[in-house]
Enzyme design. Structure first.
Site, PDB file in Angstrom:
ATOM      1  N   SER A 176      33.316  35.595  36.298  1.00 15.76           N
ATOM      2  CA  SER A 176      34.533  34.820  36.547  1.00 15.76           C
ATOM      3  C   SER A 176      34.353  33.684  37.540  1.00 15.76           C
ATOM      4  CB  SER A 176      35.656  35.753  37.003  1.00 15.76           C
ATOM      5  OG  SER A 176      35.263  36.508  38.133  1.00 15.76           O
ATOM      6  N   HIS A 204      37.339  36.537  30.578  1.00 20.51           N
ATOM      7  CA  HIS A 204      37.220  35.084  30.389  1.00 20.51           C
ATOM      8  C   HIS A 204      36.525  34.706  29.086  1.00 20.51           C
ATOM      9  CE1 HIS A 204      38.520  34.382  34.542  1.00 20.51           C
ATOM     10  NE2 HIS A 204      37.865  35.495  34.797  1.00 20.51           N
ATOM     11  N   LYS A 236      44.905  35.351  30.682  1.00 18.69           N
ATOM     12  CA  LYS A 236      44.058  34.154  30.710  1.00 18.69           C
ATOM     13  C   LYS A 236      44.225  33.393  29.396  1.00 18.69           C
ATOM     14  CE  LYS A 236      41.869  36.038  34.566  1.00 18.69           C
ATOM     15  NZ  LYS A 236      41.266  37.269  35.052  1.00 18.69           N
TER      16      LYS A 236
HETATM   17  C1  LIG Z   1      41.423  38.207  36.107  1.00 20.16           C
HETATM   18  C2  LIG Z   1      40.421  39.282  35.941  1.00 20.16           C
HETATM   19  C3  LIG Z   1      40.782  40.624  35.970  1.00 20.16           C
HETATM   20  C4  LIG Z   1      42.164  41.070  36.341  1.00 20.16           C
HETATM   21  O1  LIG Z   1      43.052  40.877  35.301  1.00 20.16           O
HETATM   22  P1  LIG Z   1      44.602  40.785  35.644  1.00 20.16           P
HETATM   23  O2  LIG Z   1      45.274  40.980  34.350  1.00 20.16           O
HETATM   24  O3  LIG Z   1      44.808  39.433  36.232  1.00 20.16           O
HETATM   25  O4  LIG Z   1      44.886  41.879  36.637  1.00 20.16           O
HETATM   26  C5  LIG Z   1      39.832  41.563  35.691  1.00 20.16           C
HETATM   27  N1  LIG Z   1      38.567  41.219  35.422  1.00 20.16           N
HETATM   28  C6  LIG Z   1      38.163  39.925  35.421  1.00 20.16           C
HETATM   29  C7  LIG Z   1      36.732  39.613  35.126  1.00 20.16           C
HETATM   30  C8  LIG Z   1      39.079  38.923  35.693  1.00 20.16           C
HETATM   31  O5  LIG Z   1      38.691  37.669  35.731  1.00 20.16           O
END
Ligand SMILES: *Cc1c(COP(=O)(O)O)cnc(C)c1O
Length: 393
Positions: A176, A204, A236
């Site tokens: 990320s 992602h 996302k």
């Molecule tokens: C954003 C993210 C999460 C958390 O997800 P949310 O739905 O925002 O709690 C978990 N793992 C990764 C790799 C992320 O980028």
């Protein structure tokens, strides 16, 4: 004075690590107003531009009309409603797995999957730069916890040789903060040789990666025998909220029976599931979003190389610019902001000390002209910063 919060906060400020929340006064879109200032933003994870898509908004409105607003109860009591169930079936079909289980956040999905699968007497092995939620999950599980070198199958193999009990190998799909891809073919083969399971959090990758947006497993053509536990998040590229775990019938039943972060929480609002059903359809069908995004990323990488910026080995819409010290990262992001560009400075402890960076992210809703504007202003700010001596020790 047991709780000396003021000195903790002061220390953080001195270390250039103090966090502030920019106040967003518009929906997620390239041109935003933040803290009263109109800015061109390159820091959202809305990679396909679906968070503000008319059809997704309408699906949520219609969902709220039909199903109301709140989830009402946990899934096991009376909160598992038809839209949740339909979304799970659609996500299972999309990922090519027998079943999928819906969660309210990715953080909870990760806590749930890891803690339900391993405990005392088992082993969890994680990439050292995994997302914080995965690292927290590993610690919370009570299993023996060890981190292998970033994306290094040989380092993983050494730890597998010492593993005890059930062993779970856990990695981000797309990292990320760096934007690079997990070397899944090598990691999965290494895990398989030791009878370990692999869990991939592809928060992602779903959306931008794969011909149909199926993420890193589609990109590499890996099935359920390679990646037994597949996690995706919906906040996302899907543009909505929530997360899912996809896998075998037995995996999903195990989570329903044993995963405390699944059991002891209210289901997400059903209208959100209605919105995600629509965004899943758009994510798969509107391939032009991925194609346009890839063109923007390629143009940015070319332009950034011309300026002499230090990019990372990333083929994804996450394009960090390595700066080094936290102070300089803040300085550069402040200079960009003065000129109307919003890019987040990412500092320790989110990234290792000395690798503070600007995390530039692109969305299919950006135009090519907006990327050119970013490059022009980056060139100006970068050259100015390079002329100044570094004050930081
Ligand atoms: C954003 C993210 C999460 C958390 O997800 P949310 O739905 O925002 O709690 C978990 N793992 C990764 C790799 C992320 O980028």
């Amino acid at each position: 004075m047991p709780f000396d919060l003021h000195s903790r906060l002061a220390e953080r400020r001195c270390a250039h690590l103090y966090r502030q929340r920019p106040l967003l006064e518009t929906p997620q879109q390239p041109e935003v107003i933040v803290d009263g200032q109109p800015l061109l933003g390159f820091c959202s994870n809305d990679y396909l531009g679906l968070a503000g898509h008319r059809e997704v908004i309408r699906a949520m409105q219609q969902g709220a009309d039909r199903w109301g607003v709140g989830g009402g109860a946990s899934h096991l009591v009376m909160g598992h409603s038809t839209p949740h169930h339909e979304l799970e079936e659609a996500l299972a079909e999309f990922t090519g797995r027998p079943r999928a289980l819906l969660f309210s956040t990715g953080y909870m999905a990760n806590l749930a999957a890891v803690t339900a699968l391993v405990g005392a007497g088992d082993t969890v092995l994680e990439d050292r730069i995994n997302h914080a939620s995965l690292l927290d999950a590993g610690l919370l599980s009570g299993a023996r916890f060890s981190r292998y070198l970033h994306n290094d199958a040989a380092s993983l193999a050494k730890r597998l040789a010492k593993a005890v009990g059930n062993t779970l190998v856990v990695t981000d799909g797309v990292f990320s903060m760096d934007g690079d891809l997990a070397d899944l073919p090598a990691l999965c083969a290494t895990a398989k040789a030791s009878n370990a399971w692999v869990m991939v959090d592809d928060a992602h990758g779903f959306g931008p990666l794969g011909a149909n947006g199926g993420g890193i497993v589609e990109h590499f053509g890996l099935g359920i025998d390679d990646v037994q536990v597949l996690v995706g998040t919906l906040g996302k590229a899907f543009g909505t909220a929530g997360a899912f775990v996809a896998g075998s019938e037995a995996l999903i039943e195990t989570l329903i029976q044993f995963a405390r972060p699944y059991i002891y929480t209210t289901s997400q609002p059903p209208a959100v599931a209605c919105a995600t059903l629509k965004s899943l359809e758009l994510l798969r069908r509107e391939t032009w979003r991925r194609d346009h995004l890839n063109r923007l990323v390629a143009r940015f990488r070319q332009g950034a190389a011309d300026i002499g910026l230090a990019l990372m080995d990333s083929p994804t819409p996450i394009q960090p610019i390595l700066v080094g010290s936290s102070e300089r990262a803040l300085e550069l992001s402040a200079a960009l902001r003065e000129r109307g560009i919003l890019v987040g400075a990412i500092r320790p402890p989110t990234v290792p000390v000395g690798s503070a960076r600007l995390r530039v992210t692109f969305s299919a809703s950006h135009t090519e002209a907006q990327v050119e504007r970013l490059l022009d202003i980056l060139a100006e700010c970068w050259n100015r910063l390079a002329e100044e001596p570094e004050a930081d020790a």
